[in-house]
Structure formats: C-alpha cells, structure tokens
Design an enzyme around this catalytic site. Structure first.
Site, PDB file in Angstrom:
ATOM      1  N   LYS A   1     -22.218  14.571  47.631  1.00 34.07           N
ATOM      2  CA  LYS A   1     -22.963  14.034  48.773  1.00 34.07           C
ATOM      3  C   LYS A   1     -23.694  15.206  49.416  1.00 34.07           C
ATOM      4  O   LYS A   1     -23.068  16.110  49.964  1.00 34.07           O
ATOM      5  CB  LYS A   1     -22.047  13.361  49.798  1.00 34.07           C
ATOM      6  CG  LYS A   1     -22.836  12.671  50.897  1.00 34.07           C
ATOM      7  CD  LYS A   1     -21.949  11.937  51.881  1.00 34.07           C
ATOM      8  CE  LYS A   1     -22.802  11.085  52.819  1.00 34.07           C
ATOM      9  NZ  LYS A   1     -23.936  11.795  53.414  1.00 34.07           N
TER      10      LYS A   1
ATOM     11  N   ARG B   1     -35.761   7.204  53.760  1.00 34.14           N
ATOM     12  CA  ARG B   1     -34.785   6.112  53.860  1.00 34.14           C
ATOM     13  C   ARG B   1     -35.297   4.978  54.738  1.00 34.14           C
ATOM     14  O   ARG B   1     -34.981   3.815  54.505  1.00 34.14           O
ATOM     15  CB  ARG B   1     -33.478   6.685  54.425  1.00 34.14           C
ATOM     16  CG  ARG B   1     -32.444   5.675  54.822  1.00 34.14           C
ATOM     17  CD  ARG B   1     -31.177   6.374  55.253  1.00 34.14           C
ATOM     18  NE  ARG B   1     -30.301   5.490  56.004  1.00 34.14           N
ATOM     19  CZ  ARG B   1     -29.035   5.760  56.284  1.00 34.14           C
ATOM     20  NH1 ARG B   1     -28.515   6.899  55.879  1.00 34.14           N
ATOM     21  NH2 ARG B   1     -28.295   4.925  56.968  1.00 34.14           N
TER      22      ARG B   1
ATOM     23  N   PHE C   1     -30.225  10.697  41.894  1.00 32.08           N
ATOM     24  CA  PHE C   1     -28.945  10.102  41.518  1.00 32.08           C
ATOM     25  C   PHE C   1     -29.066   8.662  41.060  1.00 32.08           C
ATOM     26  O   PHE C   1     -28.074   8.057  40.668  1.00 32.08           O
ATOM     27  CB  PHE C   1     -27.922  10.204  42.657  1.00 32.08           C
ATOM     28  CG  PHE C   1     -28.412   9.734  44.002  1.00 32.08           C
ATOM     29  CD1 PHE C   1     -28.574   8.390  44.278  1.00 32.08           C
ATOM     30  CD2 PHE C   1     -28.684  10.655  45.001  1.00 32.08           C
ATOM     31  CE1 PHE C   1     -29.006   7.969  45.522  1.00 32.08           C
ATOM     32  CE2 PHE C   1     -29.117  10.252  46.248  1.00 32.08           C
ATOM     33  CZ  PHE C   1     -29.285   8.887  46.510  1.00 32.08           C
TER      34      PHE C   1
ATOM     35  N   ARG D   1     -24.998  -1.948  53.043  1.00 30.18           N
ATOM     36  CA  ARG D   1     -23.924  -0.950  53.041  1.00 30.18           C
ATOM     37  C   ARG D   1     -22.769  -1.566  52.260  1.00 30.18           C
ATOM     38  O   ARG D   1     -21.809  -2.077  52.820  1.00 30.18           O
ATOM     39  CB  ARG D   1     -23.532  -0.593  54.474  1.00 30.18           C
ATOM     40  CG  ARG D   1     -22.768   0.711  54.572  1.00 30.18           C
ATOM     41  CD  ARG D   1     -22.571   1.155  55.996  1.00 30.18           C
ATOM     42  NE  ARG D   1     -23.774   1.636  56.626  1.00 30.18           N
ATOM     43  CZ  ARG D   1     -24.316   2.842  56.430  1.00 30.18           C
ATOM     44  NH1 ARG D   1     -23.745   3.673  55.583  1.00 30.18           N
ATOM     45  NH2 ARG D   1     -25.408   3.198  57.054  1.00 30.18           N
TER      46      ARG D   1
ATOM     47  N   LYS E   1     -18.422   6.732  50.734  1.00 29.33           N
ATOM     48  CA  LYS E   1     -18.625   8.158  51.008  1.00 29.33           C
ATOM     49  C   LYS E   1     -17.342   8.751  51.575  1.00 29.33           C
ATOM     50  O   LYS E   1     -16.642   8.122  52.374  1.00 29.33           O
ATOM     51  CB  LYS E   1     -19.798   8.365  51.966  1.00 29.33           C
ATOM     52  CG  LYS E   1     -19.690   7.643  53.282  1.00 29.33           C
ATOM     53  CD  LYS E   1     -20.966   7.799  54.097  1.00 29.33           C
ATOM     54  CE  LYS E   1     -20.892   6.983  55.391  1.00 29.33           C
ATOM     55  NZ  LYS E   1     -22.152   7.057  56.158  1.00 29.33           N
TER      56      LYS E   1
END
Length: 518
Positions: A210, A230, A299, A377, A383
């Site tokens: 991360k 984002r 990623f 989400r 995370k």
C-alpha cells in the site's frame, strides 16, 4: 425546485435510521426534481458541490445575515450563486466572495441556512451518501439498483446517471459502459486490523504494497493518453512523465489503475505532501517534474485492446497486467493460495513488515476471486496499516449540522508547547459515535469559556487520543504542522493536559517521515 425541499429531506434523512425510509425520501425528491435538476440535487445530498471545493470557510459563513422569513431560493439560484463566488479572483476577492455569500445566505430561511453552512463548509452529514442516493435514484426511476450502481460506476458519478435515467427511463442504463477515455470510479478497500484478520476474511488472496501516493487511472488510446485522479479530475497535463510511460506500454488501448509516488535518492518514499504539491502544480510543470520526479506503480488493468476486464477475478486481471506492464512498474505482491497454511501466513506477515521497513503505508489484501467493483468500498479488498496516535488537548469545538445539530462536533486539537500553552494542529469530527457526541457536548459545555454560536472555546483540560495517518506541513496552523486523516479513538480523562504530546515530539515525527511521535 426550492432549496427548502432539499433541506427538509436532508433533515428527515438525518432523523431516521431506517434505510428503506431514507431511500423513499430520496426517491420522492428525485422524482420531483426531474432530469434537469436531479444531478445537482443528488450531488448536494451526497454532501458535495458540482463545482468541487469552493474555499468558503467558517470565517465567511458564521456571520451570515438574518434568515429570510419564507423560502424563495431555487436549486438553480444556489447553483448560479456558487458559480459566481467560485469565479471571484484577484484583488478584493475575499470581500467580494463574502458579499456574494451573504447575499445567498440572506435569501435563505433558517433551515436553509443550516443546510447551506454544512454544504458550503464541507461538513454536511445527514447520512445521504452516494450509496443511499443511488438506491433512491433507482427507486425514483423504477430501475434495478444493481443496474444503476453499475451505470454510476462506469459513468463516473450519480449525477451523470441521474439526468439520463430520469429523462429516458431504465433503458438509458445500457448506454453506460466502460470506454477508454472516460474514467470510472475506483474500487476502494475496507479495513482490517492486521494481516491475519485479512487472511481469515478473504481466503486465497494477494498481499500487495500500500503506497502513500496519489491514485491514478490511466487511459491510453494509441498516442492519446488521459490521466485521472481518484476523484476523476483530469491531470494529464501535469504528469508528462506518466504519459510517456503509458505510451511505451505494449498495448494500443488500455485502462490502468495505479499509484504515483516520489522516491528519494535511497529509494525510500518522499512525504505525501511533496507528491500532492507536485500533482497540484499547474504553472511550471517541467520545473516541478525535475524537482519532484514521479514514478508510476500499477496494480490493476480494467480494459485492454477492446476487452472489458472488470468482471474477471483479481488473479486473471493481474495475469493480463503482467502482459502489459513490466515488473519494475508493477506493485510488489505476494500470493497466498492457502491462508490456512502456517508458513504462508508467516510469509504474509513478513511481507507486510518488509513493506513498512521500506517506508510505505502498509498492505492491501485482495481476494483472488474478486471482480473489480468500481466505486465501492468492497469487502474483497482489505487495507492493513499501523495506527499512529497522539494524546492531544481539546481547545474548542464547533456546533454540528444535520444529524449533529445541537451537538458539539468538530474538535480543535492542540499539542503542548514548551511554555505550557497549546498549539492547534488541526480539527476532526471523525470517529464520534452518537453516545460520545452526547457526552462530549455535555463535558465541553462545562469547560466553555466562550460561545459565538458557531465555535465553543474551552479551557484546555480535556485530553483526547487521536489516530492519524501522517503529519504534514501547514501554513494554516501556528506550529506549521497538521495531521492527516485525524479521528477520535477515545477520551483520556485519566491523563492531565501536562501529559499530552508535545509540538516538539510531533515535529520530530514529521522529520522522521510521519511515523508517529518519538
């Protein structure tokens, strides 16, 4: 549509805990708004402005004129007013912006003023977040909620979908598909307390670094490259080095998900604030690129050469990514095929610890079977990062809005200085439960020394434990520092203010990369 209707529904949504009742209230409002006004209405009820951040602080909002006796403001009136004071610039801008804001607030009733303060100040909290707004929009149009969610994911925002859906009905949803050049909302991660919990929750998974950078979505169509953040802001012109990298990849058309970071001479990540400053630089882009060169780390791959990969599992998307992006530009990862194996679990923990030693934030653990659920989400990405905390002193609190009306909410936080006084490091209203809000309001009123109707200043006697993600420079606060993503953990009535963390300790943590007080 009158603003009063939006303010009424906002208050009603805040007052109920029933999801179905919230959805019904929102559906009725969207039906009444229609296709022309619904994009603005749905954005307002998600706590945002179509214009983005407008730079209106409490110093401008708190001295509003007396409220109007009866509602007259329409949604279009408010939207035009926000356009007007957003456009103000140059000499005398602050005074002119204040004049325009006062004109808007003076035309609003008391209930509308409360709504506008929360909306313009970025602190509207009535529970009508995007997910609820999407459900309300689906109910208003008689469309399946899952189809509306997918359209919002691919259209970039509920507002974009609202106009087409309310104008043309559910059949309009088929027009929203993944297209190179049109950004999609990124998939987000939930939180797990540690790697072991993430492994238990996900099963077979990949553990990835991360990175503390800025999320980017890169769209390539031949030589045409577009780069989005984002929040779907286009920043192509600010990142020429990333555009060059994208053009060199062996795929003519692709949509990539990744992060941009900056590394120092030793290969360790530079502070997030330097990256943000570089990305925010619009004037001398070439000079900024020399001062803070950025490195992309990809990623995920969402589309390649005409194929939509969103529905593929993580394992297959990564295999496709490896065909397009060379290893040095891909995120480091460890595949854990069998999380029940003790050796595999130990390897995952070791990988996470190595990521931290390299100076990165933590890890993201991704279920190998998960599709790309853009804009959500989801529970298939988790995370894991260490939590840093400080014991700070409450210096003041602001009266809340929406469901927090009548409660002291936004806390002003201070660290101890050498002379025994306290320097403010920032504010937070995050992490407060309803019970804690009630207790906090009663306790802070006991400590109050002044109340101007917006901010209650208190004796610096109450210590609160604050979690935060990092420390950055700030010209706004006297110590020159502020906390990133601060949130309340608990109150420490067992501690005296003299035991609070010091400015010097926070400054030392900042010098060491923001890993916590030393």
């Amino acid at each position: 549509m009158l603003l009063a209707e939006i303010a009424r529904v906002s208050a009603a949504v805040a007052a109920t805990s029933s999801r179905s009742e919230k959805t019904g209230l929102l559906a009725g409002l969207f039906r009444a708004a229609g296709p022309d006004e619904a994009p603005v209405v749905i954005t307002y009820l998600a706590g945002r402005l179509p214009q983005g951040r407008v730079g209106i602080g409490w110093s401008v909002l708190r001295d509003a004129p007396p409220p109007a006796a009866a509602p007259s403001l329409t949604v279009r009136d408010v939207d035009r007013a926000v356009d007007a004071f957003t456009a103000v610039a140059g000499k005398g801008a602050r005074a002119e912006r204040k004049r325009l804001v006062d004109a808007l607030m003076g035309a609003a009733t008391a209930e509308e003023q409360r709504f506008l303060r929360g909306l313009l100040g970025g602190e509207l909290r009535q529970g009508a977040l995007d997910a609820l707004a999407v459900d309300g929009l689906a109910a208003a149009a008689g469309a399946p909620p899952e189809d509306v969610r997918r359209a919002v994911m691919l259209g970039g925002s509920p507002a974009a979908v609202a106009r087409e859906l309310l104008a043309s009905g559910p059949q309009a949803l088929a027009g929203f598909r993944l297209e190179v050049g049109r950004p999609v909302l990124p998939m987000l991660a939930q939180t797990a307390k540690d790697v072991d919990e993430a492994l238990d929750r996900l099963g077979p998974c990949a553990v990835e670094e991360k990175l503390d950078g800025i999320r980017v979505q890169v769209h390539r169509d031949g030589d045409d490259v577009r780069i989005f953040t984002r929040t779907l802001e286009e920043i192509t012109g600010r990142l020429p080095e990333l555009a060059r990298v994208a053009r060199a990849l062996p795929a003519g058309r692709a949509v990539l998900d990744g992060e941009i970071i900056a590394l120092d001479d030793t290969g360790r990540p530079r502070p997030f604030q330097e990256i943000a400053g570089r990305v925010g630089s619009r004037l001398d882009v070439a000079g900024a690129a020399l001062t803070v060169p950025l490195s992309p780390v990809f990623f995920d791959l969402l589309a390649v050469d005409g194929r939509d990969l969103l529905a593929l599992p993580v394992s297959e998307r990564h295999a496709e990514l490896a065909q397009v992006v060379p290893e040095p530009l891909r995120v480091r990862r460890l595949v854990v095929a069998d999380p029940s194996d003790d050796g595999a679990r130990a390897a995952a923990r070791d990988f996470a610890e190595a990521v931290l030693r390299r100076g990165h934030e933590g890890v993201v653990v991704k279920a190998l079977a998960a599709p790309y659920s853009a804009g959500r989400r989801g529970a298939s990405w988790l995370k894991v990062k260490p939590v840093h905390t400080l014991d700070l002193v409450v210096l003041a609190a602001e009266w809340g809005h929406g469901r927090r009306t009548g409660k002291l909410s936004n806390l002003h936080l201070g660290a101890r200085q050498a002379d025994g006084s306290f320097a403010m490091l920032g504010k937070t209203f995050k992490g407060l439960t309803d019970a804690l809000l009630t207790w906090q309001t009663e306790r802070l009123r006991e400590l109050a020394v002044s109340d101007d109707g917006f901010v209650v200043r208190v004796r610096p006697e109450l210590v609160v434990e604050i979690a935060y993600d990092g420390i950055q420079r700030s010209t706004r606060y006297p110590a020159g520092l502020t906390l990133r993503f601060a949130r309340v953990v608990r109150y420490r009535e067992d501690k005296r203010p003299s035991e609070a963390d010091t400015v010097e300790g926070v400054r030392a943590a900042h010098a060491g990369g923001g890993a916590g007080p030393v």
